[in-house]
Design a protein around this motif. Structure first.
Motif, PDB file in Angstrom:
ATOM      1  N   UNK A   8       7.342   3.404  -0.851  1.00 19.96           N
ATOM      2  CA  UNK A   8       8.361   2.503  -1.415  1.00 19.96           C
ATOM      3  C   UNK A   8       9.770   3.010  -1.115  1.00 19.96           C
ATOM      4  N   UNK A   9       9.944   4.343  -1.105  1.00 24.75           N
ATOM      5  CA  UNK A   9      11.266   4.913  -0.801  1.00 24.75           C
ATOM      6  C   UNK A   9      11.604   4.700   0.675  1.00 24.75           C
ATOM      7  N   UNK A  56       5.681  -6.200  14.481  1.00 22.21           N
ATOM      8  CA  UNK A  56       6.143  -5.463  13.297  1.00 22.21           C
ATOM      9  C   UNK A  56       6.796  -4.160  13.733  1.00 22.21           C
ATOM     10  N   UNK A  57       7.872  -3.791  13.037  1.00 21.65           N
ATOM     11  CA  UNK A  57       8.456  -2.462  13.212  1.00 21.65           C
ATOM     12  C   UNK A  57       8.101  -1.653  11.968  1.00 21.65           C
ATOM     13  N   UNK A  58       7.772  -0.408  12.183  1.00 21.56           N
ATOM     14  CA  UNK A  58       7.304   0.433  11.076  1.00 21.56           C
ATOM     15  C   UNK A  58       8.463   0.796  10.134  1.00 21.56           C
ATOM     16  N   UNK A  59       8.195   0.598   8.826  1.00 25.15           N
ATOM     17  CA  UNK A  59       9.189   0.967   7.805  1.00 25.15           C
ATOM     18  C   UNK A  59       8.735   2.149   6.962  1.00 25.15           C
ATOM     19  N   UNK A 102       0.846  -1.200   0.000  1.00 26.69           N
ATOM     20  CA  UNK A 102       0.000   0.000   0.000  1.00 26.69           C
ATOM     21  C   UNK A 102       0.878   1.244   0.000  1.00 26.69           C
ATOM     22  N   UNK A 103       0.708   2.030  -1.049  1.00 26.06           N
ATOM     23  CA  UNK A 103       1.477   3.271  -1.184  1.00 26.06           C
ATOM     24  C   UNK A 103       0.514   4.353  -1.660  1.00 26.06           C
ATOM     25  N   UNK A 104      -0.588   4.459  -0.942  1.00 27.15           N
ATOM     26  CA  UNK A 104      -1.684   5.283  -1.409  1.00 27.15           C
ATOM     27  C   UNK A 104      -2.558   5.698  -0.211  1.00 27.15           C
TER      28      UNK A 104
END
Ligand code: ADE
Length: 231
Positions: free
Chosen positions: A203-204, A192-195, A152-154
């Motif tokens: 994505x970057x 989970x660790x946040x990226x 998800x990039x939106x």
């Protein structure tokens, strides 16, 4: 006791293998499984590859073929809750599949007949996680994780997932692992660790922080293993 420690990507399990030091590699069902003895307890480590199908296969294999009786998942996630920043940790309380959709038949998102929208994670492992967080002096959030076969990039999709599942973070494997563990009666813990923030820069941000966030999560999971082994 035999503990499965699972990730989706090699970067997510590399710090765990490093912490274990010695392990035996077994190839099975198109994947590699790393067997080790850690502080007298058997562990099996694997990364599944990305997504719900591969993670289902790996979780099932770790339980049914390798005989693991609890499962810890370590990896990275996109943040939904604005309180979660890159590097922060979230423990899943329950998980849902955000891309499971038979709403055409009047069912809610994430639901199929004889299933459930949410699968609860094991309460006792969550308590162990909170104890570890306290002992490390770390603030670790508990929350809902939404899973789907989609990076998800939106903002719009992210906001829809937030509104539909009241989710705090999203990723691509947790809910499928949860379904497997729940069906097979194996207590599980998803960390989970946040990226990234699942937005247009995701994505970057993911590329920049995958490794460091994966290490954050893996280190915490190894502390969990220490705690479980000591119990
Ligand atoms: N894992 C980490 N970041 C993600 C994102 N933005 N979408 C899906 N899975 C992720």
């Amino acid at each position: 006791m035999k503990i499965a420690i699972m990730g989706a990507m090699s970067e997510e399990v590399a710090p765990i293998l490093e912490a274990l030091g010695n392990y035996n590699t077994v190839e099975y069902a198109g994947n590699k499984y790393y067997e080790a003895t850690y502080k007298g307890v058997d562990v099996v480590v694997a990364y599944s590859k990305i997504g719900k199908v591969f993670s289902t296969l790996t979780a099932t294999t770790m339980i049914e073929h390798f005989g693991c009786d609890r499962l810890l998942f370590s990896g990275v996630a996109g943040a939904i809750n604005p309180e979660l920043k890159v590097g922060d940790l979230i423990i899943a309380t329950k998980l849902a599949q955000h891309d499971l959709d038979i709403t055409a038949f009047g069912h809610p998102h994430g639901y199929v007949p004889e299933g459930a929208v949410f699968v609860d994670a094991d309460r006792s492992l969550i308590e162990t996680g909170k104890k570890v967080a306290t002992s490390l002096g770390k603030s670790v959030k508990e929350g809902v994780i939404a899973t789907g076969d989609q990076f998800v990039a939106d903002e719009e999709r992210k906001n829809w997932i937030a509104a539909t599942f009241n989710a705090d973070a999203l990723e691509m494997e947790g809910a499928s692992v949860a379904v497997v563990c729940n069906a097979l009666g194996v207590p599980f813990f998803i960390l989970r660790a946040i990226s990234d923030a699942a937005d247009m820069d995701a994505s970057f941000s993911f590329d920049a922080f995958l490794e460091t966030s994966a290490i954050e999560s893996a280190q915490f999971v190894m502390q969990m293993v220490d705690e479980i082994v000591g119990q």
